[in-house]
Design a protein around this motif. Structure first.
Motif, short mmCIF file in Angstrom:
data_model
loop_
_atom_site.label_atom_id
_atom_site.label_comp_id
_atom_site.label_asym_id
_atom_site.label_seq_id
_atom_site.Cartn_x
_atom_site.Cartn_y
_atom_site.Cartn_z
N THR A 174 -13.48 6.52 -3.72
CA THR A 174 -12.59 5.03 -3.84
C THR A 174 -11.22 5.07 -3.91
N GLY A 175 -10.59 6.51 -3.86
CA GLY A 175 -9.14 6.62 -3.73
C GLY A 175 -8.99 7.99 -3.03
N ASN A 198 -10.43 -2.59 2.33
CA ASN A 198 -9.25 -1.77 1.75
C ASN A 198 -8.48 -1.15 2.80
N PHE A 199 -7.57 -1.75 3.53
CA PHE A 199 -7.04 -0.93 4.80
C PHE A 199 -6.21 0.25 4.56
N GLU A 200 -5.59 0.12 3.29
CA GLU A 200 -4.78 1.41 3.09
C GLU A 200 -5.74 2.52 2.77
N LEU A 201 -6.86 2.28 2.18
CA LEU A 201 -7.97 3.58 1.68
C LEU A 201 -8.41 3.92 3.14
N VAL A 205 -7.93 7.71 4.52
CA VAL A 205 -9.10 8.82 4.54
C VAL A 205 -9.06 9.10 5.83
N GLY A 206 -8.98 8.24 6.74
CA GLY A 206 -8.79 8.79 8.37
C GLY A 206 -7.93 9.65 8.64
N ARG A 207 -6.51 9.47 8.13
CA ARG A 207 -5.57 10.32 8.18
C ARG A 207 -6.03 11.92 7.72
N ALA A 232 -12.49 -2.75 11.04
CA ALA A 232 -12.38 -1.91 9.67
C ALA A 232 -12.77 -0.47 10.27
N ALA A 233 -13.76 -0.25 11.21
CA ALA A 233 -14.21 1.03 11.23
C ALA A 233 -12.95 1.86 12.19
N GLU A 234 -12.23 0.60 13.15
CA GLU A 234 -11.08 0.97 13.93
C GLU A 234 -9.91 1.83 13.20
N TYR A 235 -9.91 1.21 11.65
CA TYR A 235 -8.82 1.55 11.00
C TYR A 235 -8.77 3.14 10.69
#
Ligand code: PEP
Ligand code: MN
Length: 351
Positions: A174-175, A198-201, A205-207, A232-235
């Motif tokens: 969650t964070g 939650n685009f920032e999350l 997480v991706g990064r 959202a998956a693309e983020y």
């Protein structure tokens, strides 16, 4: 005249070869940059620099080439460098490779409640052939008075139980700070329905997981359209991690006014998403049903509709579960599902 044409053609052929060689060299250099960024956990995409390059080249070519033409060429060049890199990385995570190869079954309690509880459930599930153990420790609950999960100690219990029975662990993050405090142990991260936008999350997480390409289950927000879900998956993907697993888990519709379902099972979307995306699509019958008796029939229907796997909640004492008790089934029920999925996998292999 004919001779002149031949001469021009020879010159053009030479230019074309040089263009291709320069493009290949350019692509190699961009891939080196992307790789270095991954290692430093930096975002791979730099739209500001891309726009700056295009503007500079449009200016440079202003008397000979149309600005739209320059833009189109360069958008394709940027896309090709990023895509080639992502394809290579997607293939590298062993667990994700396994998930892409055959239908999977993830099961376990809604929440890790104690070391004993998760060990007992892991043992029973592994005896039924389940290889993926779920268990939430940061629980997004509607009320702050409800059980919130054990937090970081729960991750230690989950990790030990999974390792004890040769299973992979799955837990909701969650964070992004959690990755620095123990979640790096978790084999598959889950981003829950409530955080699906939650685009920032998603980006963080991706990064953070790009170097390892750790698989990420992204659950569909219960209010999200299919296009929003895929975006959202693309983020996560464009932040550097291509190992995304899409999870349908029911959406909110008018059914909830008077039907027994906690959410409306979005089963038909399995087929639609499989047409629109190359990512694995799994289904969560537990949260969409909200009731134990519907879990198995929904899971089987999802598999029949082409889902790449199931994530379901199981508890050794369903009535005593500290969260989502009504939708928990016994590990023995999950065993029947494991058998069903195994048969489908065998049949598919034989094809
Ligand atoms: C869960 O899987 O534990 C969960 C909370 O699911 P969702 O995010 O789909 O509600
Ligand atoms: Mn739950």
């Amino acid at each position: 005249m004919q001779e002149n044409i031949e001469l021009y053609r020879t010159k053009i052929d030479k230019i074309d070869r040089a263009v291709i060689e320069l493009l290949a060299e350019r692509k190699r250099l961009s891939e080196d940059i992307i790789r270095a960024k991954h290692e430093m956990n930096m975002p791979t995409e730099d739209l500001e620099r891309e726009n700056e390059i295009i503007t500079r080249l449009q200016q440079h070519a202003k008397d000979t080439l149309a600005p739209e033409f320059v833009m189109e060429i360069y958008r394709n060049i940027f896309r090709s460098a990023k895509a080639a890199f992502e394809e290579k990385k997607v293939c590298e995570n062993e667990i994700f490779k396994e998930i892409k190869a055959k239908k999977i079954l993830i099961a376990g309690p809604c929440a890790v409640e104690s070391s004993e509880q998760i060990h007992t459930i892991a043992k029973e599930l592994s005896e039924c052939g389940v290889k993926y153990l779920r268990g939430g420790t940061f629980k997004p609950r509607t009320s702050p008075d409800s059980f919130q999960g054990l937090g970081m100690p729960g991750i230690v219990f989950l990790d030990r139980a999974a390792k004890a029975y040769g299973m992979y662990s799955v837990s909701e993050i969650t964070g992004v700070y959690q990755l620095e405090q123990g979640f790096s142990k978790v084999d598959i991260l889950q981003i829950g329905s409530r955080n699906a936008m939650n685009f920032e999350l998603l980006k963080a997480v991706g990064r953070y997981t790009a170097a390892e390409q750790k698989p990420i289950i992204l659950k569909r927000g219960f209010w999200m359209t299919i296009r929003e879900f895929l975006a959202a998956a693309e983020y996560i993907r464009s932040a550097g991690n291509g190992s995304v697993i899409l999870c349908l888990r029911g959406i909110r519709t008018f059914e909830q006014i008077d039907s027994e379902f906690r959410f409306t099972p979005d089963l038909a979307s399995i087929q639609e998403i499989k047409k629109l995306s190359d990512l694995p699509v799994i289904f969560d019958p537990s949260h969409s049903a909200g009731k134990a008796e519907f879990v198995l029939p929904l899971a089987k229907a999802a598999i029949d509709l082409g889902a790449d796997g199931i994530i379901a909640e199981a508890h050794n004492k369903p009535d005593c579960a500290l969260s989502d008790a009504k939708q928990c089934v016994l590990p023995s029920e999950i065993g029947k599902l494991a058998q069903y999925i195994e048969n489908v996998n065998r049949a598919n292999q034989a094809k």
